[in-house]
Design a protein around this motif. Structure first.
Motif, PDB file in Angstrom:
ATOM      1  N   ASN A 109      45.204  36.382  36.264  1.00  0.00           N
ATOM      2  CA  ASN A 109      45.569  37.448  36.907  1.00  0.00           C
ATOM      3  C   ASN A 109      46.245  38.660  35.976  1.00  0.00           C
ATOM      4  N   ARG A 110      45.592  39.789  36.231  1.00  0.00           N
ATOM      5  CA  ARG A 110      46.304  41.062  35.433  1.00  0.00           C
ATOM      6  C   ARG A 110      45.975  41.014  34.049  1.00  0.00           C
ATOM      7  N   LYS A 111      44.609  40.609  33.675  1.00  0.00           N
ATOM      8  CA  LYS A 111      44.387  40.713  32.320  1.00  0.00           C
ATOM      9  C   LYS A 111      42.862  41.240  32.388  1.00  0.00           C
ATOM     10  N   TRP A 112      42.868  42.453  31.668  1.00  0.00           N
ATOM     11  CA  TRP A 112      41.588  43.030  31.484  1.00  0.00           C
ATOM     12  C   TRP A 112      40.414  42.026  30.857  1.00  0.00           C
ATOM     13  N   ILE A 113      39.286  41.600  31.292  1.00  0.00           N
ATOM     14  CA  ILE A 113      38.130  40.903  30.637  1.00  0.00           C
ATOM     15  C   ILE A 113      36.743  41.797  30.485  1.00  0.00           C
ATOM     16  N   GLU A 114      35.959  41.588  29.470  1.00  0.00           N
ATOM     17  CA  GLU A 114      35.069  42.422  29.327  1.00  0.00           C
ATOM     18  C   GLU A 114      34.001  41.635  29.746  1.00  0.00           C
ATOM     19  N   LEU A 115      33.226  42.097  30.756  1.00  0.00           N
ATOM     20  CA  LEU A 115      31.921  41.277  31.039  1.00  0.00           C
ATOM     21  C   LEU A 115      30.510  41.783  30.155  1.00  0.00           C
ATOM     22  N   GLU A 116      30.587  42.854  29.979  1.00  0.00           N
ATOM     23  CA  GLU A 116      29.620  43.716  29.157  1.00  0.00           C
ATOM     24  C   GLU A 116      29.940  44.725  28.482  1.00  0.00           C
ATOM     25  N   ASP A 117      29.178  45.223  27.491  1.00  0.00           N
ATOM     26  CA  ASP A 117      29.736  46.431  26.775  1.00  0.00           C
ATOM     27  C   ASP A 117      29.960  47.458  27.885  1.00  0.00           C
ATOM     28  N   ASN A 118      31.281  48.273  27.670  1.00  0.00           N
ATOM     29  CA  ASN A 118      31.517  49.420  28.577  1.00  0.00           C
ATOM     30  C   ASN A 118      31.734  48.908  29.898  1.00  0.00           C
ATOM     31  N   LEU A 119      31.917  47.571  30.207  1.00  0.00           N
ATOM     32  CA  LEU A 119      32.399  47.124  31.683  1.00  0.00           C
ATOM     33  C   LEU A 119      33.503  46.262  31.504  1.00  0.00           C
ATOM     34  N   LYS A 120      34.724  46.380  31.956  1.00  0.00           N
ATOM     35  CA  LYS A 120      35.725  45.389  32.076  1.00  0.00           C
ATOM     36  C   LYS A 120      36.239  45.453  33.357  1.00  0.00           C
ATOM     37  N   ILE A 121      36.792  44.297  33.504  1.00  0.00           N
ATOM     38  CA  ILE A 121      37.320  43.905  35.242  1.00  0.00           C
ATOM     39  C   ILE A 121      38.742  43.323  34.870  1.00  0.00           C
ATOM     40  N   LEU A 122      39.608  43.676  35.831  1.00  0.00           N
ATOM     41  CA  LEU A 122      40.760  43.133  35.975  1.00  0.00           C
ATOM     42  C   LEU A 122      41.141  42.730  37.665  1.00  0.00           C
ATOM     43  N   THR A 123      41.657  41.558  37.777  1.00  0.00           N
ATOM     44  CA  THR A 123      41.652  40.858  39.125  1.00  0.00           C
ATOM     45  C   THR A 123      43.026  40.078  39.306  1.00  0.00           C
ATOM     46  N   VAL A 135      37.228  47.169  38.179  1.00  0.00           N
ATOM     47  CA  VAL A 135      36.245  47.744  37.537  1.00  0.00           C
ATOM     48  C   VAL A 135      36.366  48.949  36.579  1.00  0.00           C
ATOM     49  N   GLU A 136      36.321  48.941  35.243  1.00  0.00           N
ATOM     50  CA  GLU A 136      36.357  50.131  34.505  1.00  0.00           C
ATOM     51  C   GLU A 136      34.879  49.933  33.796  1.00  0.00           C
TER      52      GLU A 136
END
Length: 147
Positions: A109-123, A135-136
């Motif tokens: 929880n509450r940690k940004w994770i990079e899925l791909e270049d230029n795409l991060k998620i936090l849940t 989604v950033e």
């Protein structure tokens, strides 16, 4: 290359980059009713959206209700996509999906994770076992935040 973001169905979001589908959220296709057939989507989902969705590298599931985790739809993704979940108080959902043969990743929880270049998620999860996804997306020198 910039991202394409589309919404469809009940709570589904589709994120593409070039010819690749990166993420789909809470997929539920219109041919599969839920709640014992008492609830259906009101509109047909275009074939192109379904085809793009089925190529997703990742599927994020917000919670266990069948209009968000539609098992009939989810079975179409088996052996193709990794299922992403927020860490919850119980491992019930992740354990059941793994027993059914899905590849599941539980994110803190509450940690940004990079899925791909230029795409991060936090849940993160609330006390009722529902979860939120941020989604950033980075487009050159601009950023978009999708909640």
């Amino acid at each position: 290359m910039e991202f394409q973001v589309k919404t469809f169905g009940n709570a589904s979001l589709l994120i593409n980059k070039k010819d690749a589908t990166i993420l789909v959220t809470d997929p539920w296709f219109d041919e599969f009713p839920c709640y014992f057939g008492s609830w259906r989507l009101t509109h047909e989902i275009p074939r192109e959206i379904k085809e793009q969705s089925l190529k997703a590298k990742y599927i994020w599931i917000s919670h266990f209700h069948p209009d968000h985790l539609n098992l009939q739809t989810l079975r179409l993704f088996k052996n193709v996509s990794k299922i992403l979940l927020a860490k919850q108080c119980s491992n019930r959902l992740s354990n059941q999906l793994r027993k059914a043969g899905f590849d599941v990743i539980v994110f803190p929880n509450r940690k940004w994770i990079e899925l791909e270049d230029n795409l991060k998620i936090l849940t993160f999860t609330d006390q009722k076992q529902d979860s939120v996804l941020l989604v950033e997306l980075v487009h050159g020198n601009k950023k978009s935040l999708i909640v």
